[in-house]
Motif scaffolding. Structure first.
Motif, mmCIF file in Angstrom:
data_model
loop_
_atom_site.group_PDB
_atom_site.id
_atom_site.type_symbol
_atom_site.label_atom_id
_atom_site.label_comp_id
_atom_site.label_asym_id
_atom_site.label_seq_id
_atom_site.Cartn_x
_atom_site.Cartn_y
_atom_site.Cartn_z
ATOM 1 N N ALA A 28 43.327 46.662 32.627
ATOM 2 C CA ALA A 28 44.056 45.415 32.383
ATOM 3 C C ALA A 28 43.542 44.675 31.146
ATOM 4 O O ALA A 28 44.063 43.615 30.800
ATOM 5 C CB ALA A 28 43.948 44.509 33.612
ATOM 6 N N GLY A 29 42.505 45.219 30.512
ATOM 7 C CA GLY A 29 41.955 44.584 29.319
ATOM 8 C C GLY A 29 41.127 43.346 29.628
ATOM 9 O O GLY A 29 40.944 42.483 28.766
ATOM 10 N N LEU A 30 40.611 43.272 30.852
ATOM 11 C CA LEU A 30 39.838 42.099 31.261
ATOM 12 C C LEU A 30 38.356 42.189 30.893
ATOM 13 O O LEU A 30 37.626 41.219 31.054
ATOM 14 C CB LEU A 30 39.965 41.895 32.780
ATOM 15 N N ILE A 31 37.921 43.342 30.425
ATOM 16 C CA ILE A 31 36.511 43.541 30.104
ATOM 17 C C ILE A 31 36.278 43.164 28.644
ATOM 18 O O ILE A 31 36.805 43.801 27.735
ATOM 19 C CB ILE A 31 36.085 44.992 30.376
ATOM 20 N N LEU A 32 35.507 42.113 28.456
ATOM 21 C CA LEU A 32 35.274 41.588 27.119
ATOM 22 C C LEU A 32 33.888 41.975 26.607
ATOM 23 O O LEU A 32 32.932 42.053 27.371
ATOM 24 C CB LEU A 32 35.410 40.061 27.144
ATOM 25 N N VAL A 33 33.824 42.196 25.312
ATOM 26 C CA VAL A 33 32.563 42.516 24.652
ATOM 27 C C VAL A 33 32.056 41.241 24.000
ATOM 28 O O VAL A 33 32.850 40.493 23.412
ATOM 29 C CB VAL A 33 32.791 43.635 23.616
ATOM 30 N N PRO A 34 30.782 40.950 24.082
ATOM 31 C CA PRO A 34 29.738 41.757 24.695
ATOM 32 C C PRO A 34 29.808 41.688 26.225
ATOM 33 O O PRO A 34 30.224 40.682 26.792
ATOM 34 C CB PRO A 34 28.430 41.129 24.179
ATOM 35 N N LEU A 35 29.411 42.775 26.848
ATOM 36 C CA LEU A 35 29.401 42.828 28.302
ATOM 37 C C LEU A 35 28.336 41.880 28.850
ATOM 38 O O LEU A 35 27.204 41.870 28.368
ATOM 39 C CB LEU A 35 29.097 44.249 28.779
ATOM 40 N N THR A 36 28.739 41.087 29.822
ATOM 41 C CA THR A 36 27.791 40.209 30.522
ATOM 42 C C THR A 36 28.062 40.306 32.018
ATOM 43 O O THR A 36 29.174 40.669 32.433
ATOM 44 C CB THR A 36 27.952 38.732 30.097
ATOM 45 N N ALA A 37 27.079 39.958 32.807
ATOM 46 C CA ALA A 37 27.264 39.961 34.263
ATOM 47 C C ALA A 37 28.398 39.024 34.647
ATOM 48 O O ALA A 37 29.267 39.378 35.452
ATOM 49 C CB ALA A 37 25.964 39.564 34.962
ATOM 50 N N LYS A 38 28.417 37.819 34.095
ATOM 51 C CA LYS A 38 29.446 36.851 34.440
ATOM 52 C C LYS A 38 30.826 37.329 34.016
ATOM 53 O O LYS A 38 31.796 37.217 34.771
ATOM 54 C CB LYS A 38 29.150 35.486 33.816
ATOM 55 N N GLY A 39 30.926 37.871 32.819
ATOM 56 C CA GLY A 39 32.218 38.341 32.324
ATOM 57 C C GLY A 39 32.785 39.472 33.169
ATOM 58 O O GLY A 39 33.968 39.463 33.530
ATOM 59 N N ILE A 40 31.941 40.440 33.479
ATOM 60 C CA ILE A 40 32.397 41.559 34.310
ATOM 61 C C ILE A 40 32.725 41.056 35.708
ATOM 62 O O ILE A 40 33.747 41.428 36.294
ATOM 63 C CB ILE A 40 31.350 42.687 34.338
ATOM 64 N N HIS A 41 31.875 40.194 36.252
ATOM 65 C CA HIS A 41 32.116 39.665 37.596
ATOM 66 C C HIS A 41 33.438 38.913 37.659
ATOM 67 O O HIS A 41 34.232 39.106 38.590
ATOM 68 C CB HIS A 41 30.956 38.769 38.040
#
Length: 165
Positions: A28-41
């Motif tokens: 869905a394109g919800l994973i943003l760089v840079p990867l962070t715990a909060k972002g992935i969560h």
């Protein structure tokens, strides 16, 4: 391996045995760089909450019983093993183990999924107290509580993977 495959391999188990959460978030394109715990969560929780009731129930059912048969047989995922050991669930007395088994069976019979609690920072007495209280919840209350606990477990797992400052 592709970037997608690498991502799924690394994060597909954050929601216990439920890689579809990571797959859908990535697709869905919800994973943003840079990867962070909060972002992935945030991305994973968005997908989890949009999943059907049956899919969310499947995620709940993928969790092991606390101090249950899988733990005794050594068949827990590494995350679950470490989490349960950290709460002392690998060092129960015979009486404590019997009480956990009794509660696990009654809870699963009542609700159709295992008792789920984010055990980090809790000890076995805290967990037993929560178990004793939550077994009296309605099915609707307990589904909501268990799904919130699954989300918390996912956050804790991600935070251990990304020790952010």
């Amino acid at each position: 391996m592709s970037a997608r495959a690498d991502f799924i391999a690394k994060f597909g188990g954050v929601f216990e045995h439920s890689p579809f959460i990571a797959e859908r978030a990535y697709d869905a394109g919800l994973i943003l760089v840079p990867l962070t715990a909060k972002g992935i969560h945030d991305a994973f929780v968005s997908i989890f909450r949009k999943a059907s009731h049956e899919e969310r129930l499947g995620v709940l059912r993928a969790h092991p019983d606390l101090a249950g048969k899988l733990a005794i047989a050594g068949d827990l995922t590494e995350d679950s093993r470490q989490e349960q050991a950290g709460a002392g669930l690998d060092r129960l007395t015979a009486a404590e183990h019997a009480r956990f088994t009794e509660l696990n069976n009654a809870y699963t019979e009542k609700f159709g999924f295992p008792f789920i609690i984010a055990v980090k920072g809790l000890d076995r007495q805290d967990i037993l107290a929560a178990f004793e209280k939550r077994i009296h919840n309605s099915a609707e209350e307990e589904f909501a509580t268990a799904t919130a606990q699954v989300e918390r477990i996912a956050l804790l797992r991600l935070q251990s993977m990304f020790p952010e400052k």
